[in-house]
Design a protein around this motif. Structure first.
Motif, short mmCIF file in Angstrom:
data_model
loop_
_atom_site.label_atom_id
_atom_site.label_comp_id
_atom_site.label_asym_id
_atom_site.label_seq_id
_atom_site.Cartn_x
_atom_site.Cartn_y
_atom_site.Cartn_z
N CYS A 58 1.78 -28.08 44.47
CA CYS A 58 1.69 -27.16 43.33
C CYS A 58 2.58 -25.93 43.49
CB CYS A 58 0.24 -26.75 43.09
SG CYS A 58 -0.54 -25.96 44.50
N ASP A 59 2.87 -25.51 44.71
CA ASP A 59 3.72 -24.34 44.91
C ASP A 59 5.15 -24.58 44.43
OD1 ASP A 59 1.63 -23.06 46.06
OD2 ASP A 59 2.44 -23.02 48.08
N GLU A 64 2.97 -27.72 37.45
CA GLU A 64 1.59 -27.48 37.88
C GLU A 64 1.11 -26.11 37.38
OE1 GLU A 64 -0.33 -29.71 39.16
OE2 GLU A 64 1.23 -31.20 39.57
N LEU A 65 2.00 -25.14 37.36
CA LEU A 65 1.64 -23.82 36.83
C LEU A 65 1.42 -23.88 35.32
CD1 LEU A 65 4.20 -21.71 38.89
CD2 LEU A 65 1.75 -21.96 39.32
N TRP A 67 0.42 -26.59 33.67
CA TRP A 67 -0.88 -27.26 33.49
C TRP A 67 -2.02 -26.26 33.67
CZ3 TRP A 67 -2.11 -31.52 31.22
CH2 TRP A 67 -1.26 -32.61 31.23
N SER A 68 -1.92 -25.43 34.67
CA SER A 68 -2.95 -24.43 34.93
C SER A 68 -3.08 -23.47 33.74
CB SER A 68 -2.61 -23.66 36.21
OG SER A 68 -3.53 -22.63 36.43
N LEU A 69 -1.96 -23.03 33.22
CA LEU A 69 -1.95 -22.15 32.06
C LEU A 69 -2.62 -22.83 30.86
CD1 LEU A 69 -0.97 -19.50 30.74
CD2 LEU A 69 1.21 -20.63 30.32
N LYS A 71 -4.76 -25.32 30.87
CA LYS A 71 -6.20 -25.52 31.12
C LYS A 71 -6.98 -24.21 30.92
CE LYS A 71 -5.76 -27.64 35.15
NZ LYS A 71 -6.11 -28.36 36.38
N ARG A 72 -6.37 -23.10 31.34
CA ARG A 72 -7.04 -21.80 31.12
C ARG A 72 -7.19 -21.51 29.63
NH1 ARG A 72 -3.50 -18.08 33.59
NH2 ARG A 72 -2.56 -19.68 34.84
N CYS A 103 7.25 -19.29 35.21
CA CYS A 103 6.78 -20.28 36.19
C CYS A 103 7.91 -20.71 37.11
CB CYS A 103 6.17 -21.48 35.48
SG CYS A 103 4.60 -21.13 34.66
#
Length: 178
Positions: A58-59, A64-65, A67-69, A71-72, A103
């Motif tokens: 993910c780093d 991946e960032l 996707w995180s955004l 999902k939030r 990102c």
């Protein structure tokens, strides 16, 4: 298992006949050449080099960032009996070029930090691996198995020192997206 043994034999790699599948796979992975992809050759013709990202790292993967955004954004709106499909589509639609730039810039920063650390990240990786249920003072099974395989193969390999370089790495020009 027969296919692995056949491949090893066809490539003149000796192995003990009593080896089980996991040990045979370790041997195969050790000696099998990396695949050559058409896209890599095509890009090389134009003086570009493909740098593959570690899978699921993910780093180093801007997606991946993102996707995180997304999902939030879905989680903030997911109250009551709302349509999750619609919320997800709205979340992805609201992600902007600026979000992508941020990102990607974050990933570049992390890459630079990794490069500044040098090879120690990879040389010390065994110290970072958590082995559940093993006595820390005993030799791990995988180390012992790897030594056994090397003895059975009769190959004494020496690793060349690996020095990563970011020279020649190109990033997507975001001005083209606008």
């Amino acid at each position: 298992m027969a296919e692995i043994k056949l491949w090893l034999s066809e490539n003149y790699i000796t192995y003990h006949p009593t080896l089980r599948k996991p040990s045979l796979l370790v041997l195969e992975r050790k000696y099998k050449p990396d695949p050559v992809y058409f896209i890599d050759e095509l890009l090389a013709d134009y003086d570009h080099t493909v740098v593959r990202l570690p899978p699921y790292h993910c780093d180093l993967n801007p997606i991946e960032l993102i996707w995180s955004l997304a999902k939030r954004k879905v989680a903030l709106q997911n109250v009551g009996a709302k349509d999750i499909k619609q919320l997800t589509e709205e979340a992805f639609s609201s992600i902007t070029t600026t979000d992508w730039k941020q990102c990607c810039e974050h990933v570049k920063k992390i890459e630079r930090e990794y490069y500044e650390r040098g090879t120690t990240l990879y040389e010390d990786i065994d110290q970072l691996v958590l082995r559940v249920g093993e006595d820390s003072s005993s030799e791990s099974e995988s180390e012992s198995e790897a030594e056994d395989i090397d003895m059975q193969v009769g190959a004494a390999t020496s690793q060349d020192s690996y020095e990563p370089s970011i020279e020649g790495i190109e990033y997507l020009d975001f001005d083209l997206l606008e």
